[in-house]
Design a protein around this motif. Structure first.
Motif, mmCIF file in Angstrom:
data_model
loop_
_atom_site.group_PDB
_atom_site.id
_atom_site.type_symbol
_atom_site.label_atom_id
_atom_site.label_comp_id
_atom_site.label_asym_id
_atom_site.label_seq_id
_atom_site.Cartn_x
_atom_site.Cartn_y
_atom_site.Cartn_z
ATOM 1 N N ARG A 19 0.870 -1.176 0.000
ATOM 2 C CA ARG A 19 0.000 0.000 0.000
ATOM 3 C C ARG A 19 0.907 1.226 0.000
ATOM 4 N N ILE A 20 0.736 2.084 -0.985
ATOM 5 C CA ILE A 20 1.560 3.282 -1.133
ATOM 6 C C ILE A 20 0.649 4.499 -1.152
ATOM 7 N N GLU A 21 0.880 5.416 -0.222
ATOM 8 C CA GLU A 21 0.122 6.663 -0.211
ATOM 9 C C GLU A 21 1.057 7.789 -0.647
ATOM 10 N N LEU A 22 0.758 8.399 -1.769
ATOM 11 C CA LEU A 22 1.609 9.464 -2.301
ATOM 12 C C LEU A 22 1.510 10.715 -1.436
ATOM 13 N N ASN A 23 2.644 11.423 -1.306
ATOM 14 C CA ASN A 23 2.673 12.657 -0.523
ATOM 15 C C ASN A 23 1.825 13.751 -1.151
ATOM 16 N N SER A 24 1.813 13.803 -2.460
ATOM 17 C CA SER A 24 1.024 14.826 -3.161
ATOM 18 C C SER A 24 0.771 14.358 -4.591
ATOM 19 N N TYR A 25 -0.148 15.039 -5.250
ATOM 20 C CA TYR A 25 -0.463 14.699 -6.636
ATOM 21 C C TYR A 25 0.722 14.946 -7.565
ATOM 22 N N SER A 26 1.601 15.832 -7.179
ATOM 23 C CA SER A 26 2.775 16.115 -8.018
ATOM 24 C C SER A 26 3.708 14.909 -8.106
ATOM 25 N N LYS A 27 3.504 13.921 -7.256
ATOM 26 C CA LYS A 27 4.356 12.718 -7.249
ATOM 27 C C LYS A 27 3.816 11.608 -8.143
ATOM 28 N N LEU A 28 2.658 11.823 -8.748
ATOM 29 C CA LEU A 28 2.058 10.785 -9.602
ATOM 30 C C LEU A 28 2.970 10.383 -10.751
ATOM 31 N N ILE A 29 3.590 11.341 -11.403
ATOM 32 C CA ILE A 29 4.441 11.037 -12.569
ATOM 33 C C ILE A 29 5.621 10.166 -12.150
ATOM 34 N N ALA A 30 6.270 10.508 -11.036
ATOM 35 C CA ALA A 30 7.402 9.699 -10.559
ATOM 36 C C ALA A 30 6.942 8.293 -10.210
ATOM 37 N N PHE A 31 5.788 8.192 -9.557
ATOM 38 C CA PHE A 31 5.250 6.881 -9.194
ATOM 39 C C PHE A 31 4.955 6.060 -10.450
ATOM 40 N N PHE A 32 4.268 6.655 -11.429
ATOM 41 C CA PHE A 32 3.930 5.929 -12.659
ATOM 42 C C PHE A 32 5.179 5.500 -13.418
ATOM 43 N N LYS A 33 6.202 6.330 -13.413
ATOM 44 C CA LYS A 33 7.456 5.983 -14.101
ATOM 45 C C LYS A 33 8.052 4.717 -13.490
ATOM 46 N N PHE A 34 8.226 4.723 -12.184
ATOM 47 C CA PHE A 34 8.791 3.542 -11.528
ATOM 48 C C PHE A 34 7.866 2.344 -11.662
ATOM 49 N N ASN A 35 6.582 2.552 -11.473
ATOM 50 C CA ASN A 35 5.638 1.444 -11.531
ATOM 51 C C ASN A 35 5.647 0.775 -12.903
ATOM 52 N N GLY A 36 5.675 1.552 -13.960
ATOM 53 C CA GLY A 36 5.730 0.995 -15.311
ATOM 54 C C GLY A 36 6.978 0.161 -15.541
ATOM 55 N N GLN A 37 8.112 0.669 -15.081
ATOM 56 C CA GLN A 37 9.370 -0.068 -15.234
ATOM 57 C C GLN A 37 9.367 -1.339 -14.393
ATOM 58 N N ILE A 38 8.821 -1.254 -13.187
ATOM 59 C CA ILE A 38 8.761 -2.427 -12.310
ATOM 60 C C ILE A 38 7.859 -3.501 -12.913
ATOM 61 N N ILE A 39 6.744 -3.103 -13.488
ATOM 62 C CA ILE A 39 5.847 -4.082 -14.123
ATOM 63 C C ILE A 39 6.553 -4.797 -15.269
ATOM 64 N N LYS A 40 7.322 -4.080 -16.066
ATOM 65 C CA LYS A 40 8.089 -4.722 -17.146
ATOM 66 C C LYS A 40 9.061 -5.752 -16.583
ATOM 67 N N GLU A 41 9.726 -5.393 -15.494
ATOM 68 C CA GLU A 41 10.672 -6.331 -14.881
ATOM 69 C C GLU A 41 9.946 -7.516 -14.232
ATOM 70 N N LEU A 42 8.764 -7.267 -13.651
ATOM 71 C CA LEU A 42 7.981 -8.366 -13.083
ATOM 72 C C LEU A 42 7.647 -9.409 -14.144
ATOM 73 N N GLN A 43 7.319 -8.938 -15.342
ATOM 74 C CA GLN A 43 6.944 -9.840 -16.430
ATOM 75 C C GLN A 43 8.107 -10.726 -16.861
ATOM 76 N N GLN A 44 9.325 -10.321 -16.541
ATOM 77 C CA GLN A 44 10.504 -11.108 -16.900
ATOM 78 C C GLN A 44 11.106 -11.821 -15.686
ATOM 79 N N SER A 45 10.446 -11.706 -14.544
ATOM 80 C CA SER A 45 10.964 -12.301 -13.306
ATOM 81 C C SER A 45 10.259 -13.630 -13.017
ATOM 82 N N LYS A 46 10.491 -14.142 -11.818
ATOM 83 C CA LYS A 46 9.850 -15.380 -11.386
ATOM 84 C C LYS A 46 8.473 -15.125 -10.766
ATOM 85 N N CYS A 47 8.000 -13.898 -10.840
ATOM 86 C CA CYS A 47 6.669 -13.555 -10.342
ATOM 87 C C CYS A 47 5.624 -14.320 -11.156
ATOM 88 N N LYS A 48 4.682 -14.945 -10.457
ATOM 89 C CA LYS A 48 3.655 -15.746 -11.130
ATOM 90 C C LYS A 48 2.509 -14.894 -11.654
#
Length: 107
Positions: free
Chosen positions: A7-36
């Motif tokens: 559960r991640i609560e962002l400090n402010s709406y201005s942090k959405l872009i940074a969150f989406f950037k990391f989240n998108g990259q993490i999802i790509k890596e999840l798809q190539q990991s041992k995550c089921k």
């Protein structure tokens, strides 16, 4: 199997872009990991986000979280959120979101 829920609560709406950037990259890596399986959802106000992943074992989780983009996101997480919680539960599949959110409510 282990379900990891965050559960991640962002400090402010201005942090959405940074969150989406990391989240998108993490999802790509999840798809190539041992995550089921994995899934993400946000609250209606876009400030609280939940991620959920399914893993075979604790070692696979640790290998993923301590490497790549996820490691960098953890290092920078204080800049976009001061409220990050993670829980792990034993289950054969991902939980539905209602059940997953109850994990944080202690129900």
């Amino acid at each position: 199997m282990i379900v990891s829920i965050t559960r991640i609560e962002l400090n402010s709406y201005s942090k959405l872009i940074a969150f989406f950037k990391f989240n998108g990259q993490i999802i790509k890596e999840l798809q190539q990991s041992k995550c089921k399986k994995h899934k993400v959802t946000g609250s209606l106000n876009f400030k609280v986000w939940y991620t959920m992943t399914l893993w075979e074992n604790e070692n696979d989780i640790t290998d993923f979280y301590r490497n790549g983009t996820h490691l960098e996101a953890m290092k920078q997480s204080k800049s976009f959120s001061s409220k990050i919680q993670s829980k792990r539960v034993e289950n054969m599949d991902l939980l539905n979101w209602k059940e997953a959110k109850k994990v944080f409510a202690g129900k």
